[in-house]
Design a protein around this motif. Structure first.
Motif, PDB file in Angstrom:
ATOM      1  N   GLY A 142       0.794  -1.220   0.000  1.00 54.59           N
ATOM      2  CA  GLY A 142       0.000   0.000   0.000  1.00 54.59           C
ATOM      3  C   GLY A 142       0.826   1.268   0.000  1.00 54.59           C
ATOM      4  N   LEU A 143       1.984   1.227   0.665  1.00 57.02           N
ATOM      5  CA  LEU A 143       2.808   2.433   0.813  1.00 57.02           C
ATOM      6  C   LEU A 143       3.958   2.520  -0.182  1.00 57.02           C
ATOM      7  N   PHE A 144       4.508   1.360  -0.577  1.00 54.22           N
ATOM      8  CA  PHE A 144       5.686   1.346  -1.459  1.00 54.22           C
ATOM      9  C   PHE A 144       5.429   0.460  -2.683  1.00 54.22           C
ATOM     10  N   PRO A 145       4.405   0.764  -3.461  1.00 49.79           N
ATOM     11  CA  PRO A 145       4.083  -0.118  -4.594  1.00 49.79           C
ATOM     12  C   PRO A 145       5.194  -0.201  -5.628  1.00 49.79           C
ATOM     13  N   ASP A 146       5.999   0.855  -5.756  1.00 49.27           N
ATOM     14  CA  ASP A 146       7.076   0.861  -6.745  1.00 49.27           C
ATOM     15  C   ASP A 146       8.239  -0.027  -6.341  1.00 49.27           C
ATOM     16  N   ALA A 147       8.272  -0.460  -5.074  1.00 50.08           N
ATOM     17  CA  ALA A 147       9.373  -1.293  -4.589  1.00 50.08           C
ATOM     18  C   ALA A 147       8.934  -2.722  -4.299  1.00 50.08           C
ATOM     19  N   PHE A 148       7.645  -2.981  -4.345  1.00 50.73           N
ATOM     20  CA  PHE A 148       7.079  -4.281  -3.968  1.00 50.73           C
ATOM     21  C   PHE A 148       7.365  -5.327  -5.052  1.00 50.73           C
ATOM     22  N   PRO A 149       7.629  -6.608  -4.673  1.00 49.71           N
ATOM     23  CA  PRO A 149       7.677  -7.169  -3.323  1.00 49.71           C
ATOM     24  C   PRO A 149       9.055  -7.020  -2.690  1.00 49.71           C
ATOM     25  N   ILE A 150       9.058  -6.990  -1.362  1.00 48.11           N
ATOM     26  CA  ILE A 150      10.304  -6.924  -0.594  1.00 48.11           C
ATOM     27  C   ILE A 150      10.338  -8.189   0.274  1.00 48.11           C
ATOM     28  N   LYS A 151      11.148  -9.149  -0.108  1.00 47.04           N
ATOM     29  CA  LYS A 151      11.099 -10.490   0.480  1.00 47.04           C
ATOM     30  C   LYS A 151      12.114 -10.629   1.612  1.00 47.04           C
ATOM     31  N   TYR A 152      11.797  -9.999   2.755  1.00 46.80           N
ATOM     32  CA  TYR A 152      12.739  -9.991   3.865  1.00 46.80           C
ATOM     33  C   TYR A 152      12.408 -11.012   4.954  1.00 46.80           C
ATOM     34  N   LYS A 153      11.471 -11.918   4.681  1.00 47.19           N
ATOM     35  CA  LYS A 153      11.149 -12.966   5.653  1.00 47.19           C
ATOM     36  C   LYS A 153      12.049 -14.179   5.406  1.00 47.19           C
ATOM     37  N   ILE A 154      12.552 -14.776   6.485  1.00 53.58           N
ATOM     38  CA  ILE A 154      13.417 -15.953   6.364  1.00 53.58           C
ATOM     39  C   ILE A 154      12.608 -17.118   5.796  1.00 53.58           C
ATOM     40  N   THR A 162      20.583 -13.444   0.884  1.00 55.22           N
ATOM     41  CA  THR A 162      19.606 -12.784   0.014  1.00 55.22           C
ATOM     42  C   THR A 162      18.512 -12.123   0.848  1.00 55.22           C
ATOM     43  N   THR A 163      18.047 -12.837   1.873  1.00 55.80           N
ATOM     44  CA  THR A 163      17.016 -12.294   2.755  1.00 55.80           C
ATOM     45  C   THR A 163      17.534 -11.070   3.499  1.00 55.80           C
ATOM     46  N   LYS A 164      18.797 -11.117   3.915  1.00 55.12           N
ATOM     47  CA  LYS A 164      19.398  -9.959   4.593  1.00 55.12           C
ATOM     48  C   LYS A 164      19.420  -8.740   3.674  1.00 55.12           C
ATOM     49  N   THR A 165      19.760  -8.965   2.409  1.00 55.85           N
ATOM     50  CA  THR A 165      19.787  -7.855   1.451  1.00 55.85           C
ATOM     51  C   THR A 165      18.401  -7.229   1.307  1.00 55.85           C
ATOM     52  N   LEU A 167      16.034  -7.230   3.608  1.00 55.57           N
ATOM     53  CA  LEU A 167      15.710  -6.469   4.821  1.00 55.57           C
ATOM     54  C   LEU A 167      16.429  -5.120   4.799  1.00 55.57           C
ATOM     55  N   GLY A 168      17.670  -5.108   4.317  1.00 56.68           N
ATOM     56  CA  GLY A 168      18.382  -3.835   4.174  1.00 56.68           C
ATOM     57  C   GLY A 168      17.652  -2.897   3.233  1.00 56.68           C
ATOM     58  N   ARG A 169      17.078  -3.453   2.183  1.00 57.69           N
ATOM     59  CA  ARG A 169      16.290  -2.658   1.237  1.00 57.69           C
ATOM     60  C   ARG A 169      15.054  -2.087   1.928  1.00 57.69           C
ATOM     61  N   MET A 170      14.405  -2.891   2.785  1.00 60.39           N
ATOM     62  CA  MET A 170      13.225  -2.430   3.510  1.00 60.39           C
ATOM     63  C   MET A 170      13.592  -1.306   4.477  1.00 60.39           C
ATOM     64  N   VAL A 171      14.704  -1.462   5.192  1.00 63.41           N
ATOM     65  CA  VAL A 171      15.146  -0.435   6.133  1.00 63.41           C
ATOM     66  C   VAL A 171      15.409   0.872   5.399  1.00 63.41           C
ATOM     67  N   ASN A 172      16.027   0.795   4.225  1.00 63.26           N
ATOM     68  CA  ASN A 172      16.285   2.010   3.448  1.00 63.26           C
ATOM     69  C   ASN A 172      14.987   2.666   2.988  1.00 63.26           C
ATOM     70  N   LEU A 173      13.991   1.847   2.640  1.00 67.55           N
ATOM     71  CA  LEU A 173      12.708   2.404   2.214  1.00 67.55           C
ATOM     72  C   LEU A 173      12.009   3.162   3.341  1.00 67.55           C
ATOM     73  N   LEU A 174      12.182   2.687   4.581  1.00 63.16           N
ATOM     74  CA  LEU A 174      11.531   3.346   5.711  1.00 63.16           C
ATOM     75  C   LEU A 174      11.930   4.815   5.813  1.00 63.16           C
ATOM     76  N   LYS A 175      13.136   5.131   5.372  1.00 64.71           N
ATOM     77  CA  LYS A 175      13.612   6.515   5.466  1.00 64.71           C
ATOM     78  C   LYS A 175      12.766   7.456   4.618  1.00 64.71           C
ATOM     79  N   ARG A 176      12.088   6.904   3.608  1.00 65.63           N
ATOM     80  CA  ARG A 176      11.202   7.731   2.789  1.00 65.63           C
ATOM     81  C   ARG A 176      10.035   8.280   3.600  1.00 65.63           C
ATOM     82  N   ILE A 197      23.375  -5.291   8.547  1.00 61.32           N
ATOM     83  CA  ILE A 197      22.448  -6.420   8.523  1.00 61.32           C
ATOM     84  C   ILE A 197      23.130  -7.685   8.027  1.00 61.32           C
ATOM     85  N   GLN A 198      24.029  -7.545   7.042  1.00 59.94           N
ATOM     86  CA  GLN A 198      24.698  -8.728   6.484  1.00 59.94           C
ATOM     87  C   GLN A 198      25.499  -9.487   7.527  1.00 59.94           C
TER      88      GLN A 198
END
Length: 361
Positions: A142-154, A162-165, A167-176, A197-198
Motif C-alpha cells: 500500500g505504501l511502497f508499490p514501486d518497490a514491492f515485493p520486498i522479500k525480507y522474511k526468512i 539474500t534475505t538480509k539484502t 531487509l536492508g532494502r526495507m530499512v532504506n525504504l523506511l527513510k522515505r 544487517i549482512q
C-alpha cells in the motif's frame, strides 16, 4: 493520540514486536521480546491514555470453523496498486489444533479488560480507542508499490544472505517516510542498521524484523488516522485494514532504480560504478562491524568458489583472507610462517589421503 503496532507471535514462546508512534511523528517505543498478553496490554494501557489506534498483525476475529475468513478471500481477490496479495488463510479449527488458541483474540481481551473503551472495528470514524487488524506485507504494498515485493522474511529455500539484502532494502525504504504525510521524523534512531544487517545472526535478524513489522503496523495506524484506507471484511466475521497511498503520491519509481547491496566491496569499485554513469552510495565501516562484514564476505567468496570451481574466485577468497590478516595485525610473512609450521607438524594435502575411520581396537 498514540499509534501502536504489534507484530504478534503465534505462541507465547516466540518474540513479539511492539512499536509506538506519537502524534508528532516520533517513535517513542520500539522493542521485540517474549511478551505475555498481559505485558502487551500493560504497554498499550501506558501509551493509550489520551487515545490510540492499535494495529495488530494477527487474526483478531476468527468465527469460521473451517475454510478461510471472508476478509482473507476479499483481500486476495483485490488488485492493490496493480498487484495481488497472498495472506494466511486461517480457521478456528486450524488455530486451535496447531496453537490451542487464537492469540489475537486473547490479546484483544487483555487490552479491553484493562481499557474497556477500546473498540475492535474497521471504522475509525469518531473513535478515540480503536483496535484494527492489519499486516506488514499489505502495508508495504500500500505504501511502497514501486518497490514491492520486498522479500525480507526468512524462508527455508532462500539464502539467508539474500534475505538480509532484502531487509536492508526495507530499512532504506523506511527513510522515505520522513517525507510522507504524515511523516515520521526519527526513523534512523531505531532503524539505521542497513550496513550491518549482512553481519547479523538469525536471532539478531529476527529481532530487527519483528521490530520493523511492529513499526509498519504502527505507521499504518498513524496513516489511517489521517487518510481513508481500505477495509476488507467486516467487524462481525473479521476484517483487515491497510493504507493505500494515492498513485499520484508514489515517487516516480525511484526505488526501482536503486539496487541495495550493503556489502563490502573492493576499493576501486565506486570509481568503476561512477565511470558507468551510476552513483554509488558508500559508507566507511570500522572496528567489529568491519570484521563481521569481512567474515560474511569470506563465506560469500567461499560459496562462490564452491559453486563455480573458478580459480578467479579463489583469488577473491585470498584477498578477503589478507584483509582479515591486516585487521588482526598479522603480516603476510607471519601468516606464511604459521602455514609452514602446520605443514611441518601435520603435513599438507599432497598425498590425497582420505580418512575413512579410526579403529580403537
Amino acid at each position: 493520540m498514540r499509534y501502536i503496532g504489534i507484530d504478534l507471535a503465534w505462541t507465547y514462546t516466540n518474540e513479539s514486536g511492539i512499536c509506538v508512534i506519537d502524534d508528532k511523528g516520533e517513535i517513542v517505543y520500539c522493542e521485540s521480546q517474549v511478551f505475555s498478553d498481559e505485558m502487551i496490554a500493560a504497554i498499550v494501557e501506558e501509551y493509550a491514555q489520551e487515545g490510540a489506534i492499535v494495529g495488530i498483525d494477527a487474526p483478531l476475529i476468527v468465527n469460521n470453523e473451517t475454510g478461510s475468513r471472508s476478509c482473507d478471500g476479499a483481500i486476495m481477490r483485490e488488485k492493490i496498486n496493480g498487484r495481488n496479495l497472498s495472506v494466511f488463510n486461517c480457521s478456528r479449527s486450524f488455530m486451535l489444533k496447531h496453537y490451542r488458541l487464537v492469540r489475537g483474540e486473547e490479546v484483544v481481551k487483555a487490552i479491553r479488560n484493562r481499557m474497556p473503551v477500546f473498540f475492535l472495528t474497521g471504522d475509525l470514524t469518531n473513535k478515540k480507542h480503536v483496535i484494527i487488524e492489519t499486516f506488514p506485507t499489505g502495508i508495504t504494498l500500500g505504501l511502497f508499490p514501486d518497490a514491492f515485493p520486498i522479500k525480507y522474511k526468512i524462508k527455508h529455500k532462500v539464502k539467508f544472505e539474500t534475505t538480509k539484502t532484502e531487509l536492508g532494502r526495507m530499512v532504506n525504504l523506511l527513510k522515505r517516510l520522513s517525507e510522507f504525510n504524515p511523516p515520521v521524523h526519527n526513523i534512523e534512531d531505531f532503524f539505521n542498521h542497513s550496513s550491518s544487517i549482512q553481519a547479523m545472526s538469525k536471532k539478531e535478524f529476527k529481532n530487527l524484523e519483528d521490530k520493523l513489522d511492529a513499526f509498519l503496523c504502527a505507521y499504518a495506524a498513524y496513516w489511517l488516522a489521517n487518510h481513508k484506507g481500505k477495509v476488507f471484511g467486516d467487524d462481525r466475521d473479521g476484517f483487515i485494514t491497510i493504507p493505500i497511498i494515492d498513485e499520484n503520491e508514489v515517487r516516480d519509481g525511484k526505488s526501482e532504480r536503486i539496487k541495495v547491496y550493503n556489502k563490502l566491496i573492493r576499493d576501486k569499485i565506486p570509481q568503476i560504478i561512477e565511470d558507468n554513469g551510476k552513483k554509488a552510495i558508500i559508507e566507511k565501516v570500522s572496528g567489529k562491524e568491519y570484521l563481521d562484514l569481512l567474515n560474511v564476505k569470506l563465506g560469500e567468496e567461499l560459496q562462490e568458489y564452491l559453486d563455480s570451481q573458478s580459480v578467479e574466485e579463489l583469488a577473491d577468497l585470498v584477498e578477503v583472507v589478507y584483509a582479515i590478516l591486516d585487521y588482526k595485525g598479522v603480516s603476510r610473512q607471519e601468516f606464511e610462517d604459521i602455514r609452514k609450521q602446520k605443514v611441518e607438524e601435520r603435513g599438507a594435502f599432497r598425498d590425497k589421503l582420505l580418512l575413512k575411520e579410526v579403529n580403537n581396537g
